[in-house]
Scaffold this motif. Structure first.
Motif, short mmCIF file in Angstrom:
data_model
loop_
_atom_site.label_atom_id
_atom_site.label_comp_id
_atom_site.label_asym_id
_atom_site.label_seq_id
_atom_site.Cartn_x
_atom_site.Cartn_y
_atom_site.Cartn_z
N UNK A 63 0.84 -1.43 0.05
CA UNK A 63 0.11 -0.03 0.33
C UNK A 63 0.58 1.74 -0.31
N UNK A 64 1.77 1.14 1.00
CA UNK A 64 2.48 2.23 0.76
C UNK A 64 3.43 2.36 -0.19
N UNK A 69 4.59 6.10 -5.55
CA UNK A 69 5.00 5.69 -6.93
C UNK A 69 3.70 6.70 -7.34
N UNK A 70 2.44 6.67 -6.47
CA UNK A 70 1.60 7.09 -7.41
C UNK A 70 2.12 8.87 -7.22
N UNK A 92 4.66 -0.84 -11.77
CA UNK A 92 5.50 -1.58 -10.11
C UNK A 92 4.23 -1.49 -9.22
N UNK A 93 3.61 0.22 -9.36
CA UNK A 93 2.37 0.69 -9.20
C UNK A 93 0.79 -0.01 -9.27
N UNK A 99 -1.72 -6.53 -5.10
CA UNK A 99 -1.44 -6.40 -3.96
C UNK A 99 -1.73 -6.23 -2.50
N UNK A 100 -1.83 -4.49 -2.12
CA UNK A 100 -2.86 -4.03 -1.39
C UNK A 100 -3.87 -4.15 -0.73
#
Ligand code: HEM
Length: 217
Positions: A63-64, A69-70, A92-93, A99-100
């Motif tokens: 999540x982080x 990356x956002x 990657x984001x 996954x988050x």
């Protein structure tokens, strides 16, 4: 001599402010896991995290990463600086965000009795986590089809839901400071309101970007 373009800091700083609370909470929670002790354990039951730690560790780490990356991806000057970097960071984001979201859905199922948990809150959290995952999948699908306006809109929706943790922290903070510990029903209302406000704000932002206000200058 080429004139250096000024770096615009307003957007990344605003985005950094939005992600600060959930990312800072994640960092603190990860440090507690690393030290093997939770200083909050006396005031809040966090035994569910200690008993089954993998989902929460995956949730806060991915999540982080998604939120950090956002900041780069949503800042126009940085996004346009390198298309290949935008694409690499984007994948990657996307994987991190999915996954988050999936780990959030798993947590709702395996920690249904966490603090403040009510059936309604579990349904709301599961629904918004699924929505965040679907937004990211739609964003990737549209990027690959070169439908950039749709790609952008779905990514804004995903980001808004991800940083609802900030809006929720503000509401919960005000509640703790004024009336003390919220009942599970009140906490459910405040946490749901946090998700809803961010989702509505994202729609307003997307519409505003499509129809910018006329300039009178
Ligand atoms: C749709 C988005 C999200 C949903 C539905 C969601 C859901 C959840 C759930 C169910 C928990 C476990 C609560 C408990 O049992 O006590 C949790 C904890 C947590 N989440 Fe998320 N989450 C989302 C996004 C994020 C993001 C993007 C971050 C980080 C940047 C984040 C950071 C955290 C942290 C730090 C905790 C642990 C809180 C604590 O220490 O008590 N969440 N989340």
């Amino acid at each position: 001599m080429p004139i250096a373009k000024p770096i615009i800091w307003k957007t990344p700083l605003t985005l950094a402010l939005l992600v600060a609370i959930p990312v800072a909470l994640s960092a603190v929670r990860l440090m507690w896991f690393a030290n093997g002790a939770d200083p909050m354990a006396e005031t809040m039951d966090t035994s569910h995290f200690a008993n089954i730690p993998i989902p929460i560790i995956a949730h806060i780490a991915f999540g982080s990463l998604f939120c950090l990356i956002a900041i780069v991806q949503l800042t126009p000057e940085w996004r346009m600086a390198s298309r290949s970097l935008h694409k690499t960071l984007g994948y990657i984001a996307a994987i991190s965000g999915i996954l988050a979201a999936v780990s959030a859905m798993i947590m709702v199922v395996i920690y249904p009795t966490g603090p403040f948990a009510t059936t309604t809150l579990n349904v709301v959290r599961f629904g918004f986590a699924a929505f965040m995952g679907l937004c990211i999948l739609n964003a990737v699908r549209n990027a690959r089809a070169r439908r950039i306006a749709y790609h952008r809109a779905w990514m804004i929706r995903a980001f808004a839901v991800a940083v609802a943790a900030s809006t929720q922290a503000v509401f919960m903070g005000i509640c703790f400071a004024t009336i003390g510990d919220p009942s599970p029903v009140l906490a459910t209302g405040l946490l749901t309101l946090g998700f809803a406000i961010n989702a509505i704000f994202a729609e307003w932002w997307i519409i505003r970007a499509r129809h910018p206000a006329p300039s009178f200058t």
